[in-house]
Scaffold this motif. Structure first.
Motif, PDB file in Angstrom:
ATOM      1  N   VAL A 111       0.838  -1.198   0.000  1.00  0.00           N
ATOM      2  CA  VAL A 111       0.000   0.000   0.000  1.00  0.00           C
ATOM      3  C   VAL A 111       0.877   1.253   0.000  1.00  0.00           C
ATOM      4  O   VAL A 111       0.588   2.217  -0.716  1.00  0.00           O
ATOM      5  N   THR A 112       1.967   1.227   0.746  1.00  0.00           N
ATOM      6  CA  THR A 112       2.893   2.367   0.773  1.00  0.00           C
ATOM      7  C   THR A 112       3.521   2.593  -0.599  1.00  0.00           C
ATOM      8  O   THR A 112       3.618   3.733  -1.076  1.00  0.00           O
ATOM      9  N   ILE A 113       3.922   1.516  -1.257  1.00  0.00           N
ATOM     10  CA  ILE A 113       4.497   1.626  -2.605  1.00  0.00           C
ATOM     11  C   ILE A 113       3.468   2.222  -3.562  1.00  0.00           C
ATOM     12  O   ILE A 113       3.771   3.138  -4.336  1.00  0.00           O
ATOM     13  N   CYS A 114       2.247   1.714  -3.503  1.00  0.00           N
ATOM     14  CA  CYS A 114       1.188   2.234  -4.374  1.00  0.00           C
ATOM     15  C   CYS A 114       0.931   3.711  -4.097  1.00  0.00           C
ATOM     16  O   CYS A 114       0.776   4.508  -5.028  1.00  0.00           O
ATOM     17  N   ASN A 115       0.893   4.096  -2.816  1.00  0.00           N
ATOM     18  CA  ASN A 115       0.649   5.501  -2.470  1.00  0.00           C
ATOM     19  C   ASN A 115       1.774   6.396  -2.981  1.00  0.00           C
ATOM     20  O   ASN A 115       1.521   7.505  -3.459  1.00  0.00           O
ATOM     21  N   ASP A 146      -9.621 -11.378  -7.397  1.00  0.00           N
ATOM     22  CA  ASP A 146     -10.774 -10.964  -8.189  1.00  0.00           C
ATOM     23  C   ASP A 146     -10.398  -9.858  -9.165  1.00  0.00           C
ATOM     24  O   ASP A 146     -10.878  -9.814 -10.292  1.00  0.00           O
ATOM     25  N   ALA A 147      -9.533  -8.960  -8.722  1.00  0.00           N
ATOM     26  CA  ALA A 147      -9.184  -7.786  -9.523  1.00  0.00           C
ATOM     27  C   ALA A 147      -7.986  -8.023 -10.430  1.00  0.00           C
ATOM     28  O   ALA A 147      -7.737  -7.246 -11.343  1.00  0.00           O
ATOM     29  N   GLU A 148      -7.256  -9.114 -10.189  1.00  0.00           N
ATOM     30  CA  GLU A 148      -5.978  -9.337 -10.866  1.00  0.00           C
ATOM     31  C   GLU A 148      -6.076  -9.183 -12.380  1.00  0.00           C
ATOM     32  O   GLU A 148      -5.324  -8.423 -12.994  1.00  0.00           O
ATOM     33  N   PHE A 149      -6.986  -9.870 -12.985  1.00  0.00           N
ATOM     34  CA  PHE A 149      -7.062  -9.821 -14.438  1.00  0.00           C
ATOM     35  C   PHE A 149      -7.670  -8.507 -14.913  1.00  0.00           C
ATOM     36  O   PHE A 149      -7.312  -8.007 -15.966  1.00  0.00           O
ATOM     37  N   ASP A 150      -8.559  -7.926 -14.126  1.00  0.00           N
ATOM     38  CA  ASP A 150      -9.175  -6.675 -14.528  1.00  0.00           C
ATOM     39  C   ASP A 150      -8.159  -5.543 -14.542  1.00  0.00           C
ATOM     40  O   ASP A 150      -8.082  -4.780 -15.499  1.00  0.00           O
ATOM     41  N   TRP A 151      -7.348  -5.408 -13.480  1.00  0.00           N
ATOM     42  CA  TRP A 151      -6.384  -4.298 -13.479  1.00  0.00           C
ATOM     43  C   TRP A 151      -5.288  -4.524 -14.496  1.00  0.00           C
ATOM     44  O   TRP A 151      -4.781  -3.581 -15.094  1.00  0.00           O
ATOM     45  N   ALA A 152      -4.908  -5.778 -14.745  1.00  0.00           N
ATOM     46  CA  ALA A 152      -3.905  -6.041 -15.777  1.00  0.00           C
ATOM     47  C   ALA A 152      -4.449  -5.636 -17.153  1.00  0.00           C
ATOM     48  O   ALA A 152      -3.741  -5.053 -17.968  1.00  0.00           O
ATOM     49  N   ARG A 153      -5.724  -5.942 -17.410  1.00  0.00           N
ATOM     50  CA  ARG A 153      -6.358  -5.545 -18.665  1.00  0.00           C
ATOM     51  C   ARG A 153      -6.401  -4.027 -18.780  1.00  0.00           C
ATOM     52  O   ARG A 153      -6.124  -3.461 -19.835  1.00  0.00           O
ATOM     53  N   GLN A 154      -6.723  -3.344 -17.665  1.00  0.00           N
ATOM     54  CA  GLN A 154      -6.795  -1.883 -17.691  1.00  0.00           C
ATOM     55  C   GLN A 154      -5.427  -1.288 -18.008  1.00  0.00           C
ATOM     56  O   GLN A 154      -5.327  -0.328 -18.777  1.00  0.00           O
ATOM     57  N   LEU A 155      -4.373  -1.834 -17.402  1.00  0.00           N
ATOM     58  CA  LEU A 155      -3.034  -1.316 -17.673  1.00  0.00           C
ATOM     59  C   LEU A 155      -2.661  -1.537 -19.134  1.00  0.00           C
ATOM     60  O   LEU A 155      -2.091  -0.651 -19.784  1.00  0.00           O
ATOM     61  N   ARG A 156      -2.968  -2.712 -19.651  1.00  0.00           N
ATOM     62  CA  ARG A 156      -2.662  -2.978 -21.068  1.00  0.00           C
ATOM     63  C   ARG A 156      -3.415  -2.023 -21.984  1.00  0.00           C
ATOM     64  O   ARG A 156      -2.875  -1.536 -22.958  1.00  0.00           O
ATOM     65  N   SER A 157      -4.653  -1.732 -21.650  1.00  0.00           N
ATOM     66  CA  SER A 157      -5.443  -0.844 -22.516  1.00  0.00           C
ATOM     67  C   SER A 157      -4.969   0.596 -22.400  1.00  0.00           C
ATOM     68  O   SER A 157      -5.199   1.394 -23.301  1.00  0.00           O
ATOM     69  N   PHE A 184      -3.954   5.558 -15.530  1.00  0.00           N
ATOM     70  CA  PHE A 184      -2.988   4.879 -14.662  1.00  0.00           C
ATOM     71  C   PHE A 184      -3.326   5.105 -13.186  1.00  0.00           C
ATOM     72  O   PHE A 184      -3.216   4.182 -12.372  1.00  0.00           O
ATOM     73  N   ILE A 185      -3.739   6.322 -12.834  1.00  0.00           N
ATOM     74  CA  ILE A 185      -4.107   6.622 -11.447  1.00  0.00           C
ATOM     75  C   ILE A 185      -5.296   5.767 -11.019  1.00  0.00           C
ATOM     76  O   ILE A 185      -5.287   5.169  -9.934  1.00  0.00           O
ATOM     77  N   ALA A 186      -6.306   5.677 -11.858  1.00  0.00           N
ATOM     78  CA  ALA A 186      -7.493   4.882 -11.512  1.00  0.00           C
ATOM     79  C   ALA A 186      -7.134   3.411 -11.338  1.00  0.00           C
ATOM     80  O   ALA A 186      -7.579   2.758 -10.379  1.00  0.00           O
ATOM     81  N   THR A 187      -6.325   2.883 -12.228  1.00  0.00           N
ATOM     82  CA  THR A 187      -5.942   1.475 -12.152  1.00  0.00           C
ATOM     83  C   THR A 187      -5.088   1.197 -10.926  1.00  0.00           C
ATOM     84  O   THR A 187      -5.302   0.216 -10.209  1.00  0.00           O
ATOM     85  N   LEU A 188      -4.122   2.069 -10.658  1.00  0.00           N
ATOM     86  CA  LEU A 188      -3.257   1.873  -9.498  1.00  0.00           C
ATOM     87  C   LEU A 188      -4.039   2.029  -8.194  1.00  0.00           C
ATOM     88  O   LEU A 188      -3.778   1.316  -7.220  1.00  0.00           O
ATOM     89  N   THR A 189      -5.011   2.925  -8.175  1.00  0.00           N
ATOM     90  CA  THR A 189      -5.861   3.073  -6.988  1.00  0.00           C
ATOM     91  C   THR A 189      -6.633   1.786  -6.736  1.00  0.00           C
ATOM     92  O   THR A 189      -6.722   1.311  -5.591  1.00  0.00           O
ATOM     93  N   ASP A 190      -7.181   1.190  -7.785  1.00  0.00           N
ATOM     94  CA  ASP A 190      -7.890  -0.087  -7.644  1.00  0.00           C
ATOM     95  C   ASP A 190      -6.959  -1.180  -7.135  1.00  0.00           C
ATOM     96  O   ASP A 190      -7.339  -1.982  -6.272  1.00  0.00           O
TER      97      ASP A 190
END
Length: 109
Positions: free
Chosen positions: A16-20, A93-104, A73-79
């Protein structure tokens, strides 16, 4: 693939610290990108105005522009951060969704 995952509290805190930290950097980049639309100084001839308009479009206002990409990128990293903060349970649950968002959100070079 496991159906559940639990992260140790110290690992959650570190992730969480890294993400922040990354979010802070992205928010600073978004603020800096706000000024990219300022394209004064190209000159007053037609080709200069067209060039300035092109740079302004790349800065903001289209799905592929710098500001919008940074927002994606901010929205995806926040998720992702929020998924980690749950102890990892939401991560699967979110693993594939956030990976897809980053790719897009990848910028095509």
């Amino acid at each position: 693939m496991p159906t559940s995952m639990r992260l140790e509290p110290h690992v959650i805190e570190e992730l969480v610290t890294i993400c922040n930290t990354m979010l802070t950097s992205l928010e600073e980049a978004r603020d800096a990108a706000h000024d990219l639309v300022r394209t004064e100084g190209f000159g007053d001839c037609e080709s200069a105005r067209q060039l300035a308009a092109g740079y302004a479009r790349k800065a903001s206002g289209t799905p592929e522009s710098a500001r919008e990409r940074i927002d994606q990128f901010i929205a995806t990293l926040t998720d992702l951060r929020d998924a980690f903060a749950t102890g990892g349970e939401a991560f699967l649950d979110a693993e594939f969704d956030w990976a897809r968002q980053l790719r897009s959100a990848e910028i095509e070079l």
